[in-house]
Scaffold this motif. Structure first.
Motif, PDB file in Angstrom:
ATOM      1  N   ILE A 103       8.561   4.965   1.767  1.00  0.00           N
ATOM      2  CA  ILE A 103       7.058   5.624   1.106  1.00  0.00           C
ATOM      3  C   ILE A 103       6.596   6.526   2.353  1.00  0.00           C
ATOM      4  O   ILE A 103       5.571   7.389   1.579  1.00  0.00           O
ATOM      5  CB  ILE A 103       6.023   4.367   1.093  1.00  0.00           C
ATOM      6  CG1 ILE A 103       7.126   3.041   0.448  1.00  0.00           C
ATOM      7  CG2 ILE A 103       4.622   4.596   0.654  1.00  0.00           C
ATOM      8  CD1 ILE A 103       6.218   1.622   0.010  1.00  0.00           C
TER       9      ILE A 103
ATOM     10  N   GLY B  45       4.292   8.850   4.201  1.00  0.00           N
ATOM     11  CA  GLY B  45       2.432   8.525   4.766  1.00  0.00           C
ATOM     12  C   GLY B  45       1.563   8.060   5.488  1.00  0.00           C
ATOM     13  O   GLY B  45       0.428   7.845   5.466  1.00  0.00           O
TER      14      GLY B  45
ATOM     15  N   LYS C 274       1.780   5.178   5.279  1.00  0.00           N
ATOM     16  CA  LYS C 274       0.776   3.904   4.064  1.00  0.00           C
ATOM     17  C   LYS C 274       1.446   2.887   4.795  1.00  0.00           C
ATOM     18  O   LYS C 274       3.173   2.411   4.840  1.00  0.00           O
ATOM     19  CB  LYS C 274       1.203   3.526   2.982  1.00  0.00           C
ATOM     20  CG  LYS C 274       1.164   3.236   1.360  1.00  0.00           C
ATOM     21  CD  LYS C 274       1.436   3.889   0.175  1.00  0.00           C
ATOM     22  CE  LYS C 274       0.257   3.308  -0.461  1.00  0.00           C
ATOM     23  NZ  LYS C 274       0.893   3.695  -2.014  1.00  0.00           N
TER      24      LYS C 274
ATOM     25  N   ALA D  16       9.756   2.842  -3.418  1.00  0.00           N
ATOM     26  CA  ALA D  16       8.939   3.972  -3.055  1.00  0.00           C
ATOM     27  C   ALA D  16       8.035   4.451  -5.186  1.00  0.00           C
ATOM     28  O   ALA D  16       7.196   5.395  -5.713  1.00  0.00           O
ATOM     29  CB  ALA D  16       9.941   4.835  -2.970  1.00  0.00           C
TER      30      ALA D  16
ATOM     31  N   ASN E 264       4.853   2.563  -5.424  1.00  0.00           N
ATOM     32  CA  ASN E 264       3.637   2.612  -4.561  1.00  0.00           C
ATOM     33  C   ASN E 264       3.226   4.123  -3.706  1.00  0.00           C
ATOM     34  O   ASN E 264       2.459   4.231  -3.037  1.00  0.00           O
ATOM     35  CB  ASN E 264       4.092   1.936  -3.256  1.00  0.00           C
ATOM     36  CG  ASN E 264       3.955   0.307  -2.698  1.00  0.00           C
ATOM     37  OD1 ASN E 264       2.585  -0.224  -3.452  1.00  0.00           O
ATOM     38  ND2 ASN E 264       4.789  -0.069  -3.202  1.00  0.00           N
ATOM     39  N   CYS E 265       3.660   5.553  -5.016  1.00  0.00           N
ATOM     40  CA  CYS E 265       3.579   6.438  -4.157  1.00  0.00           C
ATOM     41  C   CYS E 265       2.846   7.308  -5.146  1.00  0.00           C
ATOM     42  O   CYS E 265       2.751   8.544  -5.416  1.00  0.00           O
ATOM     43  CB  CYS E 265       5.549   7.183  -4.189  1.00  0.00           C
ATOM     44  SG  CYS E 265       5.461   6.858  -2.777  1.00  0.00           S
TER      45      CYS E 265
END
Length: 291
Positions: free
Chosen positions: A38, A40, A42, A192, A195-196
């Motif tokens: 994912i 970032g 996060k 991915a 959740n992106c």
């Protein structure tokens, strides 16, 4: 255009197994694969089960977290028998029920009574345990409370099985030859995709919706005490199966593309069958814990 019902897909499940030959952590796949994919910075994994730790997560993150507990007997013990110490505030059964439903979570801070929190606080939970002590000491108390806490959990107990060394060698060879050597990539792509960006919504086809409605009506006629939980669990399971099977079918050929947003009849039937299995296992565990 008619209104539709939207149900957030958080899942609570714990697995019991009589004998574990190899210690498996439920946190490692999330840290090493899902969160890395994912990117970032996060965070999905939550391993702080305190009230303050989880509340802090919802203040800083916008995702639905997964709480992973390798030995969940201690977690349940604290939930059932909360400490009176202000320094050890464990999640209560009431809060766990609200996390399942995705309710709001607010708290008043400071002298001016400023309210902070979130309108939607939902969490998925995965826990491992061995059944003997769990059944003898904890699950009976969970059932006795009759507050909806037990109804929100999907319970599965892995049966014991003796496999000869010859069979193990054959199975191992078959796995080595299989096109998918690991499910890590499968899970990575699933998380991915979901959740992106904006929340992804799925819907049942007309046929799948009819099967679902028939199942719920039948459950009500059979006198289920927790019809709302039965309906939610069926929806959440059909979504999990739909997304997982779609990605699993694409993985051998490295096929790309998003998961179909419509869930077919066949998957709905499989989810109902699995939901019934979970219900029967939990019912047996309820009886065992009483005696």
């Amino acid at each position: 255009q008619s209104e539709c019902f939207v149900e957030p897909a958080s899942v609570e499940i714990f697995l019991t197994q009589w004998k574990i030959l190899q210690k498996i952590s439920c946190t490692q796949p999330i840290i090493n694969h899902l969160e890395v994919k994912i990117g970032g910075d996060k965070q999905i994994l939550v391993d702080n089960s305190s009230v303050s730790g989880l509340f802090s997560y919802f203040l800083n993150e916008k995702a639905v977290p997964i709480m992973c507990i390798d030995e969940c007997q201690g977690f349940f013990n604290k939930t059932l028998y909360p400490s009176k110490s202000s320094n050890d505030q464990s999640l209560t059964m009431e809060r766990m029920c609200k996390l399942y439903d995705g309710d709001a979570w607010y708290s008043v801070k400071g002298n001016k009574g400023k309210r902070i929190g979130t309108q939607f606080a939902a969490m998925s939970l995965v826990g491992y345990t061995t059944p003997k002590m769990f059944l003898q000491k904890l699950w009976g108390r969970v059932v006795e409370n009759k507050n909806g806490f037990a109804d929100r959990f999907l319970v599965f107990c892995c049966s014991q099985g003796n496999v000869s060394i010859v069979d193990k060698e054959e199975y191992s060879s078959q796995l080595d030859e299989f096109a998918i050597s690991s499910l890590d990539l499968v899970y990575e792509k699933i998380y991915a995709e979901h959740n992106c960006g904006d929340p992804v919504e799925y819907k049942l086809t007309v046929g799948a919706k009819e099967i679902y409605q028939k199942y719920i009506a039948q459950s009500a006629q059979e006198g289920h005490k927790s019809d709302a939980k039965v309906s939610k669990n069926a929806l959440k399971l059909v979504l999990v199966l739909h997304v997982f099977y779609d990605r699993l079918k694409k993985a051998p050929d490295s096929t790309v593309g998003p998961v179909s947003r419509e869930i077919p009849e066949r998957t709905m039937k499989m989810a109902i069958s699995l939901c019934s299995t979970f219900s029967h296992v939990k019912a047996l565990m309820d009886l065992v814990s009483i005696f």
